[in-house]
Design a protein around this motif. Structure first.
Motif, mmCIF file in Angstrom:
data_model
loop_
_atom_site.group_PDB
_atom_site.id
_atom_site.type_symbol
_atom_site.label_atom_id
_atom_site.label_comp_id
_atom_site.label_asym_id
_atom_site.label_seq_id
_atom_site.Cartn_x
_atom_site.Cartn_y
_atom_site.Cartn_z
ATOM 1 N N SER A 145 0.834 -1.212 0.000
ATOM 2 C CA SER A 145 0.000 0.000 0.000
ATOM 3 C C SER A 145 0.862 1.252 0.000
ATOM 4 O O SER A 145 0.565 2.230 -0.702
ATOM 5 C CB SER A 145 -0.930 0.002 1.218
ATOM 6 N N LEU A 146 1.942 1.237 0.786
ATOM 7 C CA LEU A 146 2.873 2.362 0.790
ATOM 8 C C LEU A 146 3.547 2.494 -0.566
ATOM 9 O O LEU A 146 3.669 3.610 -1.107
ATOM 10 C CB LEU A 146 3.916 2.157 1.887
ATOM 11 N N ALA A 147 3.978 1.382 -1.151
ATOM 12 C CA ALA A 147 4.649 1.420 -2.449
ATOM 13 C C ALA A 147 3.717 1.959 -3.529
ATOM 14 O O ALA A 147 4.119 2.774 -4.379
ATOM 15 C CB ALA A 147 5.147 0.021 -2.820
ATOM 16 N N ILE A 148 2.463 1.529 -3.524
ATOM 17 C CA ILE A 148 1.491 2.007 -4.513
ATOM 18 C C ILE A 148 1.290 3.510 -4.379
ATOM 19 O O ILE A 148 1.248 4.244 -5.373
ATOM 20 C CB ILE A 148 0.154 1.260 -4.353
ATOM 21 N N ALA A 149 1.181 3.998 -3.150
ATOM 22 C CA ALA A 149 0.989 5.436 -2.933
ATOM 23 C C ALA A 149 2.170 6.236 -3.464
ATOM 24 O O ALA A 149 1.996 7.284 -4.107
ATOM 25 C CB ALA A 149 0.790 5.711 -1.440
ATOM 26 N N VAL A 150 3.376 5.755 -3.210
ATOM 27 C CA VAL A 150 4.576 6.450 -3.696
ATOM 28 C C VAL A 150 4.603 6.463 -5.221
ATOM 29 O O VAL A 150 4.910 7.491 -5.844
ATOM 30 C CB VAL A 150 5.843 5.781 -3.124
ATOM 31 N N LEU A 151 4.265 5.342 -5.842
ATOM 32 C CA LEU A 151 4.246 5.264 -7.305
ATOM 33 C C LEU A 151 3.188 6.205 -7.888
ATOM 34 O O LEU A 151 3.422 6.843 -8.932
ATOM 35 C CB LEU A 151 3.984 3.834 -7.753
ATOM 36 N N MET A 152 2.041 6.302 -7.253
ATOM 37 C CA MET A 152 0.986 7.187 -7.747
ATOM 38 C C MET A 152 1.405 8.655 -7.651
ATOM 39 O O MET A 152 1.182 9.442 -8.573
ATOM 40 C CB MET A 152 -0.314 6.934 -6.980
ATOM 41 N N ILE A 153 2.038 9.024 -6.550
ATOM 42 C CA ILE A 153 2.521 10.395 -6.411
ATOM 43 C C ILE A 153 3.602 10.673 -7.452
ATOM 44 O O ILE A 153 3.643 11.762 -8.042
ATOM 45 C CB ILE A 153 3.052 10.639 -4.986
ATOM 46 N N ALA A 154 4.464 9.685 -7.712
ATOM 47 C CA ALA A 154 5.499 9.852 -8.732
ATOM 48 C C ALA A 154 4.877 10.156 -10.092
ATOM 49 O O ALA A 154 5.396 10.986 -10.855
ATOM 50 C CB ALA A 154 6.362 8.588 -8.811
ATOM 51 N N TRP A 155 3.771 9.511 -10.402
ATOM 52 C CA TRP A 155 3.093 9.767 -11.681
ATOM 53 C C TRP A 155 2.596 11.214 -11.755
ATOM 54 O O TRP A 155 2.783 11.892 -12.763
ATOM 55 C CB TRP A 155 1.913 8.812 -11.853
ATOM 56 N N PHE A 156 1.979 11.691 -10.686
ATOM 57 C CA PHE A 156 1.484 13.071 -10.674
ATOM 58 C C PHE A 156 2.635 14.063 -10.783
ATOM 59 O O PHE A 156 2.534 15.071 -11.483
ATOM 60 C CB PHE A 156 0.685 13.334 -9.393
ATOM 61 N N VAL A 157 3.727 13.783 -10.089
ATOM 62 C CA VAL A 157 4.883 14.682 -10.151
ATOM 63 C C VAL A 157 5.480 14.688 -11.550
ATOM 64 O O VAL A 157 5.775 15.751 -12.120
ATOM 65 C CB VAL A 157 5.950 14.263 -9.120
ATOM 66 N N ASP A 158 5.648 13.507 -12.142
ATOM 67 C CA ASP A 158 6.250 13.412 -13.462
ATOM 68 C C ASP A 158 5.398 14.105 -14.522
ATOM 69 O O ASP A 158 5.929 14.665 -15.488
ATOM 70 C CB ASP A 158 6.448 11.945 -13.836
ATOM 71 N N ASN A 159 4.083 14.083 -14.327
ATOM 72 C CA ASN A 159 3.176 14.732 -15.279
ATOM 73 C C ASN A 159 2.849 16.173 -14.900
ATOM 74 O O ASN A 159 1.950 16.780 -15.473
ATOM 75 C CB ASN A 159 1.893 13.913 -15.405
ATOM 76 N N LYS A 160 3.600 16.681 -13.909
ATOM 77 C CA LYS A 160 3.512 18.085 -13.514
ATOM 78 C C LYS A 160 2.082 18.519 -13.177
ATOM 79 O O LYS A 160 1.605 19.569 -13.581
ATOM 80 C CB LYS A 160 4.089 18.977 -14.612
ATOM 81 N N CYS A 161 1.424 17.663 -12.409
ATOM 82 C CA CYS A 161 0.081 18.018 -11.928
ATOM 83 C C CYS A 161 0.012 17.762 -10.421
ATOM 84 O O CYS A 161 -0.881 17.074 -9.929
ATOM 85 C CB CYS A 161 -0.998 17.251 -12.674
ATOM 86 N N ARG A 162 0.986 18.329 -9.699
ATOM 87 C CA ARG A 162 1.071 18.138 -8.254
ATOM 88 C C ARG A 162 -0.169 18.638 -7.525
ATOM 89 O O ARG A 162 -0.545 18.097 -6.489
ATOM 90 C CB ARG A 162 2.323 18.828 -7.712
#
Length: 361
Positions: A145-162
């Motif tokens: 669950s922690l890993a999934i959350a980190v990966l999801m935040i990484a996607w938002f950061v990479d797509n510049k929609c923080r």
């Protein structure tokens, strides 16, 4: 206002809080006060103490989000990979261990190892998708669950929609409530427990991440007021839902839980030197190893209590303190083996060392 914290410093209050949160989680899994403290034929002493410990897991998530922010914001996917791979290796290794080690020693003695293990494996296969999100033993759900959350935040950061991180995380959290504890009213269901996956973790990790990105802060007094309001809301929800058929002590998270844990988190930020003693900093390093292995110790303590025919207070004392001491002893033993947590956290990928997990430090 939040006190200045040097990037190289450990936040002492976080280390203290992580140790307290771990003890709270152990108390939940020990199922204290289940045989006494009854009111109207229900174990209300267990109900109250069980739910009083529910701040712990969201606080872990919040702290993880805060600590990982600098690297995750600068190099989202690389950081997510470096952070999650060691965690998932630990999850896999200990899932296998929990799948192989027998839990019910009485059944092993009477019917053999395979009979005991097959019963557990069949239980896991009744909900294979849910078991996949948990691993070899139920408490390991925290790691993916922690890993999934980190990966999801990484996607938002990479797509510049923080700016969309919190709104999307809040929507997922609310859906988790609707299909989770509130499912007794809504009759909405999901193929996995909403505690698993991103339903719970995403919002909590995101708040920690965004708190550091935006330099959010609260005074210690206001943060405690927020935490108190959240705790009262959590208990009010649990009481209401209990009347609707959702057992009081079965709530992993409610609406008030997020507010409660967030208030505590900002209190810790406002008091970064709280618990600034070597013992807490040392114990903080043991939190992840003890979390991963403690439920196995709880299981064997329950076996011991059954053999000794202990009940009520004496049984609780043996299980709780036996788990605390036994988990520490087991941790030191494991650290001398090839599957030590130090070695698992420093595995290599393609010839390059994977960064240690901030949540495990």
């Amino acid at each position: 206002m939040q006190q200045a914290i040097k990037k190289s410093e450990k936040i002492a209050s976080f280390e203290l809080a992580r140790v307290i949160a771990l003890v709270a989680i152990i108390s939940i899994h020990c199922q204290l006060f289940m045989d006494y403290g009854y009111i109207d034929e229900e174990p209300w002493l267990n109900f109250v103490t069980n739910q009083a410990a529910r701040f712990a897991v969201p606080l872990f998530f919040l702290i993880a989000g805060y600590l990982i922010y600098p690297k995750l914001n600068a190099a989202p996917y690389k950081t997510a990979k470096d952070y999650c791979i060691p965690l998932m290796v630990i999850w896999l290794v200990w899932s296998i261990i929990h799948l192989l080690l027998p839990f019910n020693l009485g059944v092993v003695a009477e019917q053999g190892y395979l009979v005991e293990r097959q019963g557990y494996w069949q239980y896991l296969m009744q909900a294979p998708l849910n078991s996949l999100f948990e691993g070899g033993l139920v408490h390991l759900w925290f790691i993916p669950s922690l890993a999934i959350a980190v990966l999801m935040i990484a996607w938002f950061v990479d797509n510049k929609c923080r700016r969309l991180i919190i709104p999307f995380a809040a929507i997922i959290y609310v859906y988790g409530l609707i299909a989770g504890s509130y499912g007794v009213i809504t009759e909405v269901a999901t193929p996995i427990f909403t505690r698993n996956g991103p339903f719970f973790s995403f919002l909590m990790v995101a708040i920690g991440f965004e708190a550091r990105r935006n330099n959010w802060s609260m005074s210690a007094t206001f943060a405690l007021l927020v935490a108190t309001a959240g705790m009262l809301l959590h208990f009010a929800e649990a009481y209401y839902l209990h009347g609707q058929g959702q057992i009081f002590n079965m709530n992993d998270f409610l609406l008030g839980t997020a507010i409660w844990a967030t208030g505590l988190f900002f209190f810790l930020l406002a008091k970064p030197q709280l618990g600034n003693q070597p013992i807490w900093l040392k114990l903080g390093q043991w939190v992840l190893p003890i979390y991963v292995m403690h439920l196995l110790v709880v299981i064997y303590m329950n076996n011991l209590v059954a053999i000794l025919e202990l009940q009520t207070v004496s049984a609780d004392l043996v299980i709780f303190f036996g788990t605390l001491v036994g988990s520490v002893i087991l941790m030191f033993i494991i650290e001398k083996t090839p599957i030590s947590f130090a070695k698992l956290r420093s595995i290599k990928l393609k010839g390059k060392p994977v960064a240690n997990c901030p949540s495990a430090k």
